[in-house]
Design a protein around this motif. Structure first.
Motif, PDB file in Angstrom:
ATOM      1  N   LEU A 116       1.981  -7.452   9.151  1.00  0.00           N
ATOM      2  CA  LEU A 116       1.711  -6.212   8.405  1.00  0.00           C
ATOM      3  C   LEU A 116       2.857  -5.198   8.468  1.00  0.00           C
ATOM      4  O   LEU A 116       3.206  -4.610   7.431  1.00  0.00           O
ATOM      5  CB  LEU A 116       0.413  -5.572   8.890  1.00  0.00           C
ATOM      6  CG  LEU A 116      -0.872  -6.069   8.216  1.00  0.00           C
ATOM      7  CD1 LEU A 116      -2.075  -5.343   8.789  1.00  0.00           C
ATOM      8  CD2 LEU A 116      -0.808  -5.892   6.704  1.00  0.00           C
ATOM      9  N   PRO A 117       3.461  -4.940   9.642  1.00  0.00           N
ATOM     10  CA  PRO A 117       4.566  -3.969   9.660  1.00  0.00           C
ATOM     11  C   PRO A 117       5.710  -4.321   8.707  1.00  0.00           C
ATOM     12  O   PRO A 117       6.337  -3.432   8.128  1.00  0.00           O
ATOM     13  CB  PRO A 117       5.037  -4.005  11.125  1.00  0.00           C
ATOM     14  CG  PRO A 117       3.832  -4.422  11.898  1.00  0.00           C
ATOM     15  CD  PRO A 117       3.120  -5.399  11.011  1.00  0.00           C
ATOM     16  N   VAL A 118       5.980  -5.627   8.540  1.00  0.00           N
ATOM     17  CA  VAL A 118       7.044  -6.050   7.625  1.00  0.00           C
ATOM     18  C   VAL A 118       6.556  -6.046   6.177  1.00  0.00           C
ATOM     19  O   VAL A 118       7.308  -5.721   5.251  1.00  0.00           O
ATOM     20  CB  VAL A 118       7.549  -7.461   8.015  1.00  0.00           C
ATOM     21  CG1 VAL A 118       8.601  -7.951   7.027  1.00  0.00           C
ATOM     22  CG2 VAL A 118       8.116  -7.453   9.425  1.00  0.00           C
ATOM     23  N   SER A 119       5.291  -6.374   5.975  1.00  0.00           N
ATOM     24  CA  SER A 119       4.758  -6.548   4.620  1.00  0.00           C
ATOM     25  C   SER A 119       4.334  -5.253   3.951  1.00  0.00           C
ATOM     26  O   SER A 119       4.219  -5.217   2.717  1.00  0.00           O
ATOM     27  CB  SER A 119       3.549  -7.498   4.661  1.00  0.00           C
ATOM     28  OG  SER A 119       3.896  -8.731   5.207  1.00  0.00           O
ATOM     29  N   VAL A 120       4.098  -4.203   4.720  1.00  0.00           N
ATOM     30  CA  VAL A 120       3.563  -2.959   4.159  1.00  0.00           C
ATOM     31  C   VAL A 120       4.390  -2.409   2.990  1.00  0.00           C
ATOM     32  O   VAL A 120       3.815  -2.015   1.966  1.00  0.00           O
ATOM     33  CB  VAL A 120       3.397  -1.892   5.270  1.00  0.00           C
ATOM     34  CG1 VAL A 120       3.327  -0.493   4.688  1.00  0.00           C
ATOM     35  CG2 VAL A 120       2.134  -2.167   6.062  1.00  0.00           C
ATOM     36  N   PRO A 121       5.725  -2.368   3.061  1.00  0.00           N
ATOM     37  CA  PRO A 121       6.478  -1.885   1.895  1.00  0.00           C
ATOM     38  C   PRO A 121       6.222  -2.712   0.634  1.00  0.00           C
ATOM     39  O   PRO A 121       6.114  -2.162  -0.470  1.00  0.00           O
ATOM     40  CB  PRO A 121       7.943  -2.000   2.340  1.00  0.00           C
ATOM     41  CG  PRO A 121       7.891  -1.973   3.827  1.00  0.00           C
ATOM     42  CD  PRO A 121       6.625  -2.661   4.194  1.00  0.00           C
TER      43      PRO A 121
END
Length: 271
Positions: free
Chosen positions: A188-193
């Motif tokens: 999620l931290p990488v995918s959020v953008p």
């Protein structure tokens, strides 16, 4: 910096003047086509070039005559309710499905053909079927928005998952993360953008779809209001409606763009 600011103000003004000139030219060629000045009067009130007095659409946007005849504010509000209802449903379904497709090759093989088939289908093709199923204007509009706006969320979420570095996934294996921990702490931290970029595209599609949907389903809403003004030969109001729809679409995109930028760690790193 100062020159750039001047350009940002001056160049749109030049384009605006050009648009007004083209608009005025069309009104001289096409009979009964509203002029810019008459459209301004229809929007804000006053006397037209023909001597007719108008109470402007935008000068009294909150009036309520009855359940079906309301000012443009209430029309916009009703449309926004439908848009955000369908948009939120698209997020609730699209994000988990995008995560699944991004994490699992089998899920990608299973869903990708159907995404590619249904993604380009026009919202107008879904409307008759959904109206037959729900027999309700609001549910038809919301479900049409849901179906047509979910694809950017799914695709961008899956793309975000695939952008996660293999090194991060190896660390998750070494630490023996559960699937849920892997999603929350790594993916999620990488995918959020990517997810917010998909949501931005999705919201733009949702606002685009609602106008067409309301034109066909009727009821209260900015799309039906524009169509009703056409039936009443109020061409000034059609132009006002187009401008209002465009401005609201611009503000929605601006809002989602700011939110997406806030969660985009790559841009923060460059800043």
């Amino acid at each position: 910096m100062k020159n750039e600011l001047i350009k940002k103000i001056l160049l749109p003004l030049l384009v605006f003047v050009l648009i007004i000139q083209v608009w005025s030219g069309i009104s001289t060629i096409v009979d009964d086509f509203p002029t810019p000045s008459d459209t301004y009067v229809a929007a804000f009130g006053g006397v037209t070039s023909d001597g007719d007095e108008f109470v402007g659409v935008l000068s009294d946007p909150f009036y309520v005559e009855n359940q079906d005849v309301k000012g443009i504010f209430w029309q916009i509000l009703e449309s926004l309710k439908r848009v955000f209802s369908g948009f939120i449903l698209a997020i609730l379904v699209g994000v988990p499905l995008g995560l699944l497709i991004g994490m699992s090759k089998n899920a990608q093989y299973a869903f990708d053909p159907f995404i590619q088939i249904f993604k380009p289908v026009s919202p107008l093709a879904w409307l008759p079927l959904l109206l037959f199923i729900f027999q309700d204007i609001n549910m038809t509009a919301i479900s049409t928005i849901f179906i047509t706006s979910i694809w950017p969320i799914i695709i961008n979420t899956a793309l975000g998952v695939k952008s996660v570095s293999e090194d991060y996934m190896n660390v998750a294996k070494v630490l023996r993360f559960s699937p849920l921990e892997k999603i929350i702490q790594i993916i999620l931290p990488v995918s959020v953008p990517y997810i917010f970029t998909g949501m931005r595209l999705s919201l733009g599609i949702a606002w685009l779809v609602i106008v067409a949907a309301e034109m066909l389903t009727g009821g209260i809403g900015i799309g039906f209001w524009i169509w009703d003004e056409y039936n009443n030969l109020n061409y000034h109001n059609i132009i006002i409606g187009i401008i209002v729809v465009g401005l609201i679409g611009y503000l929605l995109d601006l809002m989602m763009g700011k939110i997406a930028n806030y969660f985009d760690y790559t841009k923060k790193g460059r800043a």
